[in-house]
Design a protein around this motif. Structure first.
Motif, short mmCIF file in Angstrom:
data_model
loop_
_atom_site.label_atom_id
_atom_site.label_comp_id
_atom_site.label_asym_id
_atom_site.label_seq_id
_atom_site.Cartn_x
_atom_site.Cartn_y
_atom_site.Cartn_z
N GLN A 186 4.59 -8.29 -7.72
CA GLN A 186 3.28 -8.32 -7.05
C GLN A 186 2.47 -7.06 -7.35
O GLN A 186 1.25 -7.13 -7.53
CB GLN A 186 3.48 -8.50 -5.55
CG GLN A 186 4.08 -9.85 -5.19
CD GLN A 186 4.35 -10.01 -3.71
OE1 GLN A 186 4.05 -9.12 -2.91
NE2 GLN A 186 4.93 -11.13 -3.32
N LEU A 187 3.15 -5.92 -7.43
CA LEU A 187 2.45 -4.67 -7.74
C LEU A 187 1.95 -4.63 -9.18
O LEU A 187 1.06 -3.84 -9.53
CB LEU A 187 3.35 -3.47 -7.48
CG LEU A 187 3.77 -3.23 -6.03
CD1 LEU A 187 4.68 -2.02 -5.93
CD2 LEU A 187 2.57 -3.07 -5.12
N SER A 231 0.82 -1.22 0.00
CA SER A 231 0.00 0.00 0.00
C SER A 231 0.85 1.26 0.00
O SER A 231 0.53 2.24 -0.69
CB SER A 231 -0.97 0.00 1.19
OG SER A 231 -0.27 0.03 2.42
N THR A 232 1.95 1.25 0.75
CA THR A 232 2.86 2.40 0.77
C THR A 232 3.49 2.61 -0.60
O THR A 232 3.60 3.75 -1.09
CB THR A 232 3.96 2.20 1.83
OG1 THR A 232 3.35 1.96 3.10
CG2 THR A 232 4.88 3.40 1.92
N SER A 239 -4.37 -6.88 -7.55
CA SER A 239 -4.58 -6.45 -6.17
C SER A 239 -3.66 -7.25 -5.27
O SER A 239 -3.04 -8.23 -5.71
CB SER A 239 -6.04 -6.68 -5.75
OG SER A 239 -6.35 -8.07 -5.81
N SER A 240 -3.57 -6.82 -4.01
CA SER A 240 -2.77 -7.55 -3.04
C SER A 240 -3.54 -7.67 -1.74
O SER A 240 -4.20 -6.71 -1.30
CB SER A 240 -1.44 -6.82 -2.78
OG SER A 240 -0.72 -7.47 -1.72
N GLU A 241 -3.46 -8.83 -1.11
CA GLU A 241 -4.07 -9.01 0.20
C GLU A 241 -3.32 -8.25 1.29
O GLU A 241 -3.82 -8.16 2.41
CB GLU A 241 -4.15 -10.50 0.54
CG GLU A 241 -5.19 -11.25 -0.27
CD GLU A 241 -5.40 -12.68 0.17
OE1 GLU A 241 -4.59 -13.19 0.99
OE2 GLU A 241 -6.36 -13.31 -0.31
N PRO A 252 -4.84 -11.72 -8.48
CA PRO A 252 -4.53 -11.12 -7.18
C PRO A 252 -3.27 -11.73 -6.56
O PRO A 252 -2.90 -12.86 -6.86
CB PRO A 252 -5.76 -11.47 -6.34
CG PRO A 252 -6.24 -12.76 -6.92
CD PRO A 252 -5.96 -12.68 -8.40
N THR A 253 -2.63 -10.98 -5.70
CA THR A 253 -1.54 -11.48 -4.87
C THR A 253 -2.12 -11.91 -3.53
O THR A 253 -2.87 -11.16 -2.91
CB THR A 253 -0.48 -10.38 -4.66
OG1 THR A 253 0.06 -10.02 -5.94
CG2 THR A 253 0.65 -10.87 -3.77
#
Length: 197
Positions: A81-82, A51-52, A86-88, A101-102
């Motif tokens: 991954q980015l 997220s950062t 999306s990522s969990e 998704p990741t």
């Protein structure tokens, strides 16, 4: 050759720069959209939190730029991954280059998270692997993984979970492992990316 490394306040750019230097190449670390658009090759490394990292990319307008590039592009670890949908990790919307998704590892208790250390690639026929012969050992450090999907060109197994260790779609490649820390195999993959793709 004009090589750009995406700057977005995620770690390990120095180790990537050193790996390129060993191959005889120099690169510019930049968050300037124009420099990235005009580079011959773009590398998108990362060690950090999704997220950062995405907040920085959006602030600089790189979330748009990175998805429209036409030159060979290589995401590494968090960078790969980015590139997914999306990522969990903090429910983060990511770049969407790969529509998958990741996920966070959920493994038996005897398997430590993060998955850290050397593991093998089961790789398919792709130009990125043209210089490899036989078994390919690579160095991983990650707590999140990308499931197998249409873009998977190499997979790895850890704790009974088989995941994507390399993705490829059009001009975009992603490696879950760190080629800059993966000895001869990683060096060969970087060399192929720079010289043959």
């Amino acid at each position: 050759m004009n090589i750009a490394i995406v700057k977005y306040n995620a770690g390990n750019t120095r180790s990537v720069l050193c790996a390129l230097h060993r191959l005889g190449y120099e690169a510019e670390v930049t968050d300037d959209p124009g420099q990235l658009a005009n580079a011959d090759k773009v590398l998108f490394p990362g060690v950090g939190e999704a997220s950062t990292a995405m907040a920085y990319l959006r602030e600089k307008g790189l979330d748009i730029v990175l998805t429209t590039l036409k030159q060979p592009f290589l995401g590494i670890c968090l960078g790969m991954q980015l590139m997914c949908a999306s990522s969990e990790e903090h429910d983060t919307q990511t770049l969407g280059i790969f529509p998958i998704p990741t996920r966070k590892f959920s493994l038996p208790p005897e398997f430590k998270i993060p998955h850290m250390g050397w593991n093998t690639l089961q790789y398919q026929d792709d130009r990125l692997f043209s210089g490899l012969k036989g078994e390919a050992w690579c160095y991983f450090v990650h707590s999140y993984y990308v499931p197998l999907c249409e873009a998977t060109i190499a997979s790895t197994e850890y704790g009974g979970q088989v995941f994507s260790s390399v993705l490829h779609k059009d001009n975009y490649y992603g490696c879950q492992f760190h080629p800059e820390k993966s000895g001869d195999v990683g060096e060969q993959l970087l060399k192929t990316f720079l010289e043959e793709l």
